[in-house]
Write a protein that holds these residues in place. Sequence first.
Motif, PDB file in Angstrom:
ATOM      1  N   GLY A  39       0.832  -1.182   0.000  1.00 30.56           N
ATOM      2  CA  GLY A  39       0.000   0.000   0.000  1.00 30.56           C
ATOM      3  C   GLY A  39       0.875   1.242   0.000  1.00 30.56           C
ATOM      4  N   VAL A  40       0.294   2.388  -0.344  1.00 29.30           N
ATOM      5  CA  VAL A  40       1.081   3.599  -0.489  1.00 29.30           C
ATOM      6  C   VAL A  40       1.738   4.004   0.819  1.00 29.30           C
ATOM      7  N   ASP A  41       1.064   3.822   1.947  1.00 29.72           N
ATOM      8  CA  ASP A  41       1.635   4.213   3.236  1.00 29.72           C
ATOM      9  C   ASP A  41       2.887   3.389   3.547  1.00 29.72           C
ATOM     10  N   GLU A  42       2.825   2.096   3.255  1.00 30.19           N
ATOM     11  CA  GLU A  42       3.983   1.234   3.492  1.00 30.19           C
ATOM     12  C   GLU A  42       5.151   1.633   2.609  1.00 30.19           C
ATOM     13  N   ILE A  43       4.847   1.939   1.354  1.00 25.81           N
ATOM     14  CA  ILE A  43       5.903   2.350   0.422  1.00 25.81           C
ATOM     15  C   ILE A  43       6.528   3.656   0.885  1.00 25.81           C
ATOM     16  N   ALA A  44       5.682   4.607   1.301  1.00 29.23           N
ATOM     17  CA  ALA A  44       6.184   5.899   1.761  1.00 29.23           C
ATOM     18  C   ALA A  44       7.140   5.725   2.937  1.00 29.23           C
ATOM     19  N   MET A  45       6.785   4.853   3.864  1.00 27.68           N
ATOM     20  CA  MET A  45       7.643   4.603   5.020  1.00 27.68           C
ATOM     21  C   MET A  45       8.989   4.008   4.594  1.00 27.68           C
ATOM     22  N   GLU A  46       8.934   3.089   3.630  1.00 30.46           N
ATOM     23  CA  GLU A  46      10.160   2.431   3.174  1.00 30.46           C
ATOM     24  C   GLU A  46      11.132   3.406   2.516  1.00 30.46           C
ATOM     25  N   ILE A  47      10.601   4.364   1.757  1.00 31.49           N
ATOM     26  CA  ILE A  47      11.491   5.250   1.004  1.00 31.49           C
ATOM     27  C   ILE A  47      11.691   6.607   1.678  1.00 31.49           C
ATOM     28  N   GLY A  48      11.117   6.775   2.877  1.00 32.74           N
ATOM     29  CA  GLY A  48      11.333   8.004   3.628  1.00 32.74           C
ATOM     30  C   GLY A  48      10.735   9.241   2.997  1.00 32.74           C
TER      31      GLY A  48
END
Length: 243
Positions: A39-48
Amino acid sequence: MGDRAAKVTLFDAFASVAKVMGSGRRAEIVDVLAQGERGVDEIAMEIGQSTANTSQHLQQLLRSGLVITRRQGTRIYYRLSGPAVVQLWAAVRRVASEHVAELDELAAVYLGDRSALDTLTRTELSERMAAGDVVVLDVRPEPEFRSGHITGAVSIPVKELAGRLKELPTGRTVVAYCRGQYCVFADEAVRTLHQNGLAAARLEDGYPEWSVTGLPVEGGAPPVPPKTDSRTRVSMRSRANSS
């Protein structure tokens, strides 16, 4: 004789894929999605990055056809559109490693000294798995393990490894793997295992390379229909015109 304008449009469309990969953050997203859908939130967390910035990057990847979506209830999940995207990302890294002069130095700063770490190729690991003399350890975050993993692998995220060593079978070499050649998780796991007196090595690359070459895997998200959302696909001509 082909029409020159048509050829220009065609080659601009080819180049549009390279253009969308011309961002370190979008390259990171491809690297994350090579492990499985997110999901977008997980991706955002991964890439800072913020959710808004990440969404903008994802829209560019969607328009290029490199990423597709799946809706579950109110949530939208993103994933790579096929194995060719994994191969493209691998080719980008390979070409960079051969032709970007400072890449080795940059990698060493990020990864640290690997000279004391034993490394197995995919072929060597496959042979040793068949012989039954290794424990395969997936040290990625647990959601990535659920999305897909090497058949028979044990899941212990690297952050939990020091406290869960007793869960590992004894008397066999532990081979840790993570996201790929430039992922630090497997390195950290091998160092932790060595510090605790266990024989350990790392896989030369990671789960995406293992999977895309047809070696045995388990798990995985449900398949995404090829026409998930008409908005995720654009014509070759419109892609070229936007480049």
